[in-house]
Design a protein around this motif. Structure first.
Motif, PDB file in Angstrom:
ATOM      1  N   PHE A  41     111.467   8.398  26.250  1.00 67.26           N
ATOM      2  CA  PHE A  41     111.316   7.520  27.415  1.00 67.26           C
ATOM      3  C   PHE A  41     110.148   7.939  28.309  1.00 67.26           C
ATOM      4  N   GLY A  42     109.300   8.813  27.806  1.00 65.90           N
ATOM      5  CA  GLY A  42     108.079   9.148  28.519  1.00 65.90           C
ATOM      6  C   GLY A  42     108.146  10.346  29.437  1.00 65.90           C
ATOM      7  N   ALA A  43     109.309  10.993  29.522  1.00 57.05           N
ATOM      8  CA  ALA A  43     109.412  12.192  30.351  1.00 57.05           C
ATOM      9  C   ALA A  43     108.801  13.384  29.612  1.00 57.05           C
ATOM     10  N   ARG A  44     108.477  14.403  30.348  1.00 53.94           N
ATOM     11  CA  ARG A  44     107.938  15.628  29.760  1.00 53.94           C
ATOM     12  C   ARG A  44     108.764  16.820  30.214  1.00 53.94           C
ATOM     13  N   PRO A  45     109.995  16.926  29.720  1.00 53.16           N
ATOM     14  CA  PRO A  45     110.836  18.054  30.145  1.00 53.16           C
ATOM     15  C   PRO A  45     110.258  19.368  29.641  1.00 53.16           C
ATOM     16  N   SER A  46     110.296  20.383  30.485  1.00 50.04           N
ATOM     17  CA  SER A  46     109.928  21.715  30.004  1.00 50.04           C
ATOM     18  C   SER A  46     111.125  22.269  29.253  1.00 50.04           C
ATOM     19  N   LYS A  47     110.878  22.919  28.134  1.00 49.70           N
ATOM     20  CA  LYS A  47     111.965  23.372  27.259  1.00 49.70           C
ATOM     21  C   LYS A  47     111.631  24.758  26.734  1.00 49.70           C
ATOM     22  N   ASN A  48     112.609  25.639  26.790  1.00 55.18           N
ATOM     23  CA  ASN A  48     112.403  27.014  26.354  1.00 55.18           C
ATOM     24  C   ASN A  48     113.660  27.549  25.693  1.00 55.18           C
ATOM     25  N   LEU A  49     113.500  28.110  24.497  1.00 62.48           N
ATOM     26  CA  LEU A  49     114.560  28.848  23.826  1.00 62.48           C
ATOM     27  C   LEU A  49     114.249  30.326  23.996  1.00 62.48           C
ATOM     28  N   HIS A  50     115.028  30.997  24.812  1.00 62.30           N
ATOM     29  CA  HIS A  50     114.804  32.402  25.112  1.00 62.30           C
ATOM     30  C   HIS A  50     115.553  33.285  24.119  1.00 62.30           C
ATOM     31  N   PHE A  51     114.997  34.450  23.836  1.00 65.30           N
ATOM     32  CA  PHE A  51     115.636  35.467  22.994  1.00 65.30           C
ATOM     33  C   PHE A  51     115.980  34.948  21.598  1.00 65.30           C
ATOM     34  N   GLU A  52     115.129  34.063  21.073  1.00 58.84           N
ATOM     35  CA  GLU A  52     115.444  33.437  19.788  1.00 58.84           C
ATOM     36  C   GLU A  52     115.429  34.427  18.632  1.00 58.84           C
ATOM     37  N   ASP A  53     114.749  35.568  18.790  1.00 53.85           N
ATOM     38  CA  ASP A  53     114.691  36.567  17.722  1.00 53.85           C
ATOM     39  C   ASP A  53     115.738  37.655  17.879  1.00 53.85           C
ATOM     40  N   GLU A  54     116.639  37.478  18.843  1.00 51.42           N
ATOM     41  CA  GLU A  54     117.699  38.453  19.069  1.00 51.42           C
ATOM     42  C   GLU A  54     119.047  37.828  18.749  1.00 51.42           C
ATOM     43  N   PRO A  55     120.038  38.642  18.362  1.00 47.72           N
ATOM     44  CA  PRO A  55     121.368  38.091  18.081  1.00 47.72           C
ATOM     45  C   PRO A  55     121.952  37.435  19.331  1.00 47.72           C
ATOM     46  N   PRO A  56     122.693  36.343  19.159  1.00 49.58           N
ATOM     47  CA  PRO A  56     123.334  35.724  20.322  1.00 49.58           C
ATOM     48  C   PRO A  56     124.236  36.720  21.045  1.00 49.58           C
ATOM     49  N   SER A  57     124.159  36.726  22.362  1.00 47.81           N
ATOM     50  CA  SER A  57     125.000  37.655  23.138  1.00 47.81           C
ATOM     51  C   SER A  57     125.212  37.097  24.529  1.00 47.81           C
ATOM     52  N   ILE A  58     126.314  37.482  25.124  1.00 40.25           N
ATOM     53  CA  ILE A  58     126.584  37.042  26.495  1.00 40.25           C
ATOM     54  C   ILE A  58     125.617  37.713  27.464  1.00 40.25           C
ATOM     55  N   GLU A  59     125.134  38.929  27.101  1.00 41.09           N
ATOM     56  CA  GLU A  59     124.139  39.576  27.957  1.00 41.09           C
ATOM     57  C   GLU A  59     122.884  38.718  28.083  1.00 41.09           C
ATOM     58  N   ASN A  60     122.394  38.211  26.947  1.00 42.49           N
ATOM     59  CA  ASN A  60     121.206  37.362  26.989  1.00 42.49           C
ATOM     60  C   ASN A  60     121.507  36.001  27.613  1.00 42.49           C
ATOM     61  N   HIS A  61     122.746  35.547  27.468  1.00 45.84           N
ATOM     62  CA  HIS A  61     123.172  34.324  28.151  1.00 45.84           C
ATOM     63  C   HIS A  61     122.951  34.475  29.652  1.00 45.84           C
ATOM     64  N   PHE A  62     123.383  35.589  30.231  1.00 51.76           N
ATOM     65  CA  PHE A  62     123.167  35.834  31.665  1.00 51.76           C
ATOM     66  C   PHE A  62     121.689  36.048  31.973  1.00 51.76           C
ATOM     67  N   ARG A  63     120.972  36.706  31.089  1.00 50.82           N
ATOM     68  CA  ARG A  63     119.582  37.063  31.375  1.00 50.82           C
ATOM     69  C   ARG A  63     118.677  35.852  31.545  1.00 50.82           C
ATOM     70  N   VAL A  64     119.112  34.694  31.067  1.00 56.42           N
ATOM     71  CA  VAL A  64     118.281  33.505  31.260  1.00 56.42           C
ATOM     72  C   VAL A  64     118.085  33.208  32.748  1.00 56.42           C
ATOM     73  N   ILE A  65     119.008  33.694  33.592  1.00 56.07           N
ATOM     74  CA  ILE A  65     118.868  33.525  35.042  1.00 56.07           C
ATOM     75  C   ILE A  65     117.616  34.254  35.540  1.00 56.07           C
ATOM     76  N   GLN A  66     117.268  35.358  34.905  1.00 58.89           N
ATOM     77  CA  GLN A  66     116.073  36.101  35.293  1.00 58.89           C
ATOM     78  C   GLN A  66     114.812  35.555  34.630  1.00 58.89           C
ATOM     79  N   GLU A  67     114.967  34.959  33.456  1.00 61.82           N
ATOM     80  CA  GLU A  67     113.811  34.625  32.640  1.00 61.82           C
ATOM     81  C   GLU A  67     113.275  33.214  32.854  1.00 61.82           C
ATOM     82  N   PHE A  68     114.066  32.313  33.455  1.00 58.25           N
ATOM     83  CA  PHE A  68     113.613  30.914  33.492  1.00 58.25           C
ATOM     84  C   PHE A  68     112.425  30.728  34.434  1.00 58.25           C
TER      85      PHE A  68
END
Length: 330
Positions: A303-330
């Motif tokens: 629809f013409g929008a340009r959302p910014s999109k980021n997958l953080h820690f994609e080379d690391e195993p999924p973890s709740i620690e990294n889930h929280f860390r997105v608050i620091q990384e965004f």
């Protein structure tokens, strides 16, 4: 980094607490003192702030901008009318409450106070508001029922805009009453209207994990709110919406997928930001989360929008620690 930190608890006394039984707001001198000190001294707790209904109350944390080296006039012009509102996820709470809970104590690094300070570094020229969920079931599950119909575990039931209830109405009223209590100038009027906001009002809304249900509800309400003359001016002040690793216990609608709703979002002036981690979007037990996230992004782009999109820690195993860390990384 995520271990319990006694030093955090010991410094809690620097947070200014205001209860609903006290007179609204701080004195002018106290407000000036809070702005002049360290980040902790600029952090103020406001309890039981009423929303659009006096029974729908939320506790708030307010972090005022750092005005070192700037005049009071500079604050008014540069940041006095710019705000960020954050909606937290499960487990997160005030430090003193998290410290008392076995499950919460290990995540004290992500308390509401710590998140407010983190956001203050991310948005140094804005007033940062952290909204505590209206209910914390079993001291763990956040439920934003003041903003969107939700069960005790916080799974939402989204609905279209209503001029008598909903996320936009609650948010506007909380900001109005919170700013009044904190002695901030030019609060939006709860009843809305063309002259209810000072020119230059700007609002960024950030949801993390469960807190993203509030942003989703705002998308459900967007068309109706933009058409309501009493609400549209407040909605026009929303400059950015940040989805940070959204998730909730329901089996669908973790991300908005309705094309008509996303078309409305794409046509608005809102800048959309989506930051995710493998913890949410790569979980094979909840595969719909990743599918919905992809649909959300692709549809906005169609629809013409340009959302910014980021997958953080994609080379690391999924973890709740990294889930929280997105608050620091965004």
């Amino acid at each position: 980094m995520l271990a319990t930190r006694a030093a955090v608890v010991e410094t809690m006394t620097s947070v200014t607490a205001t209860t609903s039984s006290e007179s609204p707001g701080l004195s002018a001198s106290a407000g000036r003192g809070a702005r002049a000190g360290s980040p902790r001294q600029r952090l103020q707790k406001l309890l039981a702030v009423p929303g659009y209904d006096p029974c729908r109350v939320n506790d708030l944390l307010l972090l005022r901008p750092d005005t070192d080296g700037r005049t009071a006039a500079g604050l008014t012009e540069e940041s006095g009318n710019r705000h960020v509102v954050f909606f937290h996820g499960d487990i997160q709470n005030f430090e003193e409450e998290m410290a008392l809970q076995p499950e919460g104590a290990q995540w004290l690094s992500w308390s509401l106070e710590q998140v407010a300070l983190t956001l203050g570094r991310r948005f140094p020229d804005r007033h940062v508001w952290v909204v505590r969920a209206g209910r914390m079931y079993l001291h763990k599950f956040s439920s934003y029922r003041n903003f969107v119909e939700s069960n005790m575990f916080g799974a939402p039931e989204h609905s279209p805009y209503s001029p008598d209830s909903g996320a936009f109405l609650q948010l506007r009223a909380l900001l109005s009453h919170g700013m009044e209590r904190a002695n901030l100038p030019n609060p939006p009027r709860p009843e809305g209207g063309a002259d209810s906001l000072l020119s230059g009002f700007s609002l960024a809304v950030v949801g993390f994990s469960k807190g993203c249900v509030v942003l989703n509800q705002m998308v459900y309400e967007l068309a109706g709110a933009r058409a309501d003359l009493q609400m549209c001016h407040f909605v026009e002040g929303v400059s950015d919406m940040y989805w940070l690793d959204g998730g909730h216990p329901g089996g669908s609608e973790t991300w908005v997928t309705n094309k008509q709703l996303l078309k409305e979002l794409a046509s608005s002036e809102v800048s959309v930001h989506a930051h995710v981690t493998p913890y949410e979007v790569c979980d094979p037990m909840r595969a719909w989360v990743g599918h919905e996230h992809g649909h959300f992004i692709r549809t906005l782009e169609e629809f013409g929008a340009r959302p910014s999109k980021n997958l953080h820690f994609e080379d690391e195993p999924p973890s709740i620690e990294n889930h929280f860390r997105v608050i620091q990384e965004f």
